[in-house]
Scaffold this motif. Structure first.
Motif, short mmCIF file in Angstrom:
data_model
loop_
_atom_site.label_atom_id
_atom_site.label_comp_id
_atom_site.label_asym_id
_atom_site.label_seq_id
_atom_site.Cartn_x
_atom_site.Cartn_y
_atom_site.Cartn_z
N ASP A 183 0.81 -1.22 0.00
CA ASP A 183 0.00 0.00 0.00
C ASP A 183 0.84 1.27 0.00
O ASP A 183 0.33 2.36 0.24
N ALA A 184 2.16 1.16 -0.23
CA ALA A 184 3.12 2.27 -0.28
C ALA A 184 3.54 2.74 1.10
O ALA A 184 4.41 3.61 1.22
N ASN A 185 2.97 2.18 2.17
CA ASN A 185 3.40 2.52 3.52
C ASN A 185 4.59 1.64 3.94
O ASN A 185 4.73 0.51 3.46
N VAL A 186 5.41 2.17 4.83
CA VAL A 186 6.46 1.38 5.45
C VAL A 186 5.94 0.90 6.80
O VAL A 186 5.67 1.71 7.69
N TRP A 187 5.75 -0.40 6.94
CA TRP A 187 5.17 -0.97 8.15
C TRP A 187 6.28 -1.35 9.13
O TRP A 187 7.42 -1.62 8.75
N PHE A 188 5.92 -1.38 10.41
CA PHE A 188 6.87 -1.77 11.44
C PHE A 188 6.14 -2.42 12.60
O PHE A 188 4.92 -2.31 12.75
N ALA A 189 6.89 -3.13 13.42
CA ALA A 189 6.39 -3.69 14.67
C ALA A 189 7.44 -3.44 15.74
O ALA A 189 8.64 -3.36 15.44
N THR A 190 7.01 -3.33 16.99
CA THR A 190 7.92 -3.00 18.07
C THR A 190 8.06 -4.17 19.04
O THR A 190 7.23 -5.08 19.10
N GLY A 196 2.50 -0.53 13.30
CA GLY A 196 2.04 0.68 12.63
C GLY A 196 2.73 0.87 11.31
O GLY A 196 3.39 -0.05 10.78
N PHE A 197 2.58 2.06 10.76
CA PHE A 197 3.19 2.35 9.46
C PHE A 197 3.53 3.82 9.36
O PHE A 197 2.99 4.67 10.09
N VAL A 204 3.01 9.07 10.97
CA VAL A 204 3.22 7.82 11.69
C VAL A 204 1.93 7.41 12.37
O VAL A 204 1.32 8.18 13.10
N VAL A 205 1.49 6.17 12.10
CA VAL A 205 0.25 5.64 12.67
C VAL A 205 0.62 4.37 13.44
O VAL A 205 1.28 3.48 12.90
N ILE A 206 0.20 4.28 14.71
CA ILE A 206 0.59 3.16 15.58
C ILE A 206 -0.63 2.63 16.32
O ILE A 206 -1.53 3.40 16.70
N THR A 207 -0.65 1.34 16.55
CA THR A 207 -1.66 0.73 17.41
C THR A 207 -0.97 -0.29 18.32
O THR A 207 0.15 -0.72 18.04
N ASP A 243 -9.03 5.64 5.43
CA ASP A 243 -8.51 7.01 5.35
C ASP A 243 -7.01 7.08 5.60
O ASP A 243 -6.44 8.18 5.62
N GLY A 244 -6.39 5.93 5.83
CA GLY A 244 -4.95 5.92 6.04
C GLY A 244 -4.50 6.47 7.36
O GLY A 244 -3.31 6.76 7.54
N ASP A 245 -5.41 6.61 8.33
CA ASP A 245 -5.05 7.20 9.60
C ASP A 245 -5.23 6.23 10.76
O ASP A 245 -5.28 6.64 11.93
N ALA A 246 -5.36 4.94 10.47
CA ALA A 246 -5.54 3.93 11.52
C ALA A 246 -5.02 2.59 11.04
O ALA A 246 -4.93 2.32 9.83
#
Length: 464
Positions: A183-190, A196-197, A204-207, A243-246
């Motif tokens: 989706d063109a986002n760079v995803w990550f996990a902690t 998030g991405f 930066v969006v994180i859950t 919306d790309g914000d979650a």
């Protein structure tokens, strides 16, 4: 040698006599290449977006040149290459346990540039990748995502930070893995179970996954359907909200994490990077291993909705534990045991005590074939190969490559294994003694058939 004494292996041998020799892995569909990543086979540790641990390239073969050590003052688990052919090794330095990016000439394999990163909350580096512009995408000790670009001028090669995006996390947490989504986002996990991405615009969006009580100790993978993350409690498929914000959880599948970490594993939970595979699209299914005792299970889920397709106890009671990502192609999955593997003490210092406290390295590999239509998993073969590296399936050669560890860790050899029956086809000497330890790190095969394998003393190259 294939086991002949265990009842399951005996039954398998009898079935082989009736049905004939096992066939190789069924031809699998190739998942569409991720447009935001480098060339498949070399752009991340596990080869492609789906973490299949396969490569389209042939390896060095049965009669390669003598192994060529490439000494560096660091341990090099991540050896990658982009579309420009330059080798990029993300290594953990001995002096400060911080990561450095070494740029290597693909012909001589000598370092031509180095960029040292600040140390963070994680020991050493993180899972990184090379993007479609041959930049290494990783994280530094401050928590920022970095895009490291290399270039050559009249002064020689250099590495520069081309882009930096800060990721704000609570104290004690750190980004453990990064990867490109479709989706063109760079995803990550902690490490503390957040995901998030970063959007192309730098947002930066994180859950938090699992209510904040879960951890991530392995890499993430992606497919057109979403991004898969396995914590120490469950596997998730995530997508960006409309919306790309979650971050939206498409599905969550918990698994049996056992009572404690097993010897030869680095966390209390699955040792798997979730792996996409399948015969139709290359991403129909997702596979992990759990941490059940006494035998772990192979767990296969349908990628679109998380429904469990099948599960199967793997390996033997003496060897059923793995820290390695499954190798998956077509309908076949290959698992290598790491039960009892002697990692350095600092590698497991935050993972809790293992149960039992220690065990001998057992070794062993197994092939399982999955039939999605009937919902079954079936063991095809099991061997006793003491695999000391994440296996890599060369699709071009139809051979599994790994490293064998023999004589209490004194001799290390590159092994070629027949995926049809699990037999060793050939072995090539890599090194002697503790500095040649490959520490269950994965080898990378370059387009010219050179295999690069990380060791405690840098890396070693095997050329055709």
């Amino acid at each position: 040698m294939i086991r002949r004494t265990a009842p399951a292996a005996t039954l398998l041998a009898l079935l082989t006599l009736v049905a004939g020799p096992a066939a190789g892995p069924a031809a699998g569909a190739t998942m569409p290449p991720n447009p935001y990543a480098g060339p498949d086979g070399t752009w991340n540790m596990h080869g492609d977006a789906g973490a299949s641990d396969t490569t389209p390239f042939e390896g060095p073969g049965a009669h390669p040149s003598p192994a060529q050590p490439v000494p560096l003052p660091a341990v090099c688990p991540t050896i990658l290459s982009g579309s420009d052919g330059m080798v990029q090794a993300l290594c953990t330095e001995y002096l400060d346990r911080a990561p450095s990016l070494y740029l290597l000439d693909p012909t001589t394999l000598l370092p031509v540039a180095r960029h040292h990163l600040s140390a963070g909350a994680l020991l050493g580096g993180v899972y990184a990748y090379v993007d479609h512009e041959s930049r290494l995408v990783t994280v530094d000790g401050s928590g920022s995502l970095l895009w490291l670009a290399h270039s050559k001028s009249w002064r020689g090669w250099s590495i520069e930070v081309e882009r930096e995006v800060p990721v704000s996390l609570p104290d004690g947490d750190a980004v453990a893995t990064v990867g490109p989504g479709y989706d063109a986002n760079v995803w990550f996990a902690t490490a503390r179970g957040r995901a998030g991405f970063v959007t192309p615009g730098g947002d930066v969006v994180i859950t938090s996954l699992g209510g904040g009580d879960e951890k991530v100790a392995n890499s993430i993978s992606s497919a057109p359907s979403g991004v898969a993350v396995t914590t120490d409690h469950a596997t998730y498929l995530l997508r960006a909200g409309r919306d790309g914000d979650a971050v939206r959880t498409v599905w969550r599948q918990p698994y049996d994490r056992g009572e404690a970490r097993k010897p030869g594993q680095l966390s209390h939970g699955s040792g798997s990077t979730p792996t996409f595979f399948g015969e139709r699209t290359g991403a129909d299914l997702v596979v992990i291993t759990d941490n059940a005792a006494p035998r772990e299970n192979l767990l296969v889920y349908r990628a679109r909705d998380g429904r469990e397709v099948c599960r199967l106890p793997i390996l033997t009671e003496e060897s059923s534990g793995t820290e390695n990502s499954p190798v998956a192609w077509g309908s076949s999955v290959f698992i290598a045991s790491t039960y009892g593997y002697p990692y350095p003490a600092q590698a497991t210092e935050d993972a809790g005590e293992s149960v039992p406290a220690e065990a001998n390295f057992a070794g062993g590999m197994e092939r399982i074939d999955v039939d999605e239509r009937s919902g079954t998993c079936a063991s095809v073969w099991r061997n006793e190969v003491p695999s000391a590296a994440v296996p890599r399936l060369s699709r071009g050669e139809d051979v599994l490559y790994t490293v064998t560890r023999r004589g209490s860790g004194t001799t290390w050899r590159l092994a070629r294994i027949d995926p049809a029956d699990g037999q060793i086809l050939s072995e090539t000497f890599l090194g002697l003694g503790p500095l040649a330890n490959t520490l269950q790190m994965v080898g990378t095969i370059l387009p010219d058939r050179t295999l690069l394998q990380g060791t405690l003393a840098g890396l070693v190259a095997v050329r055709p």
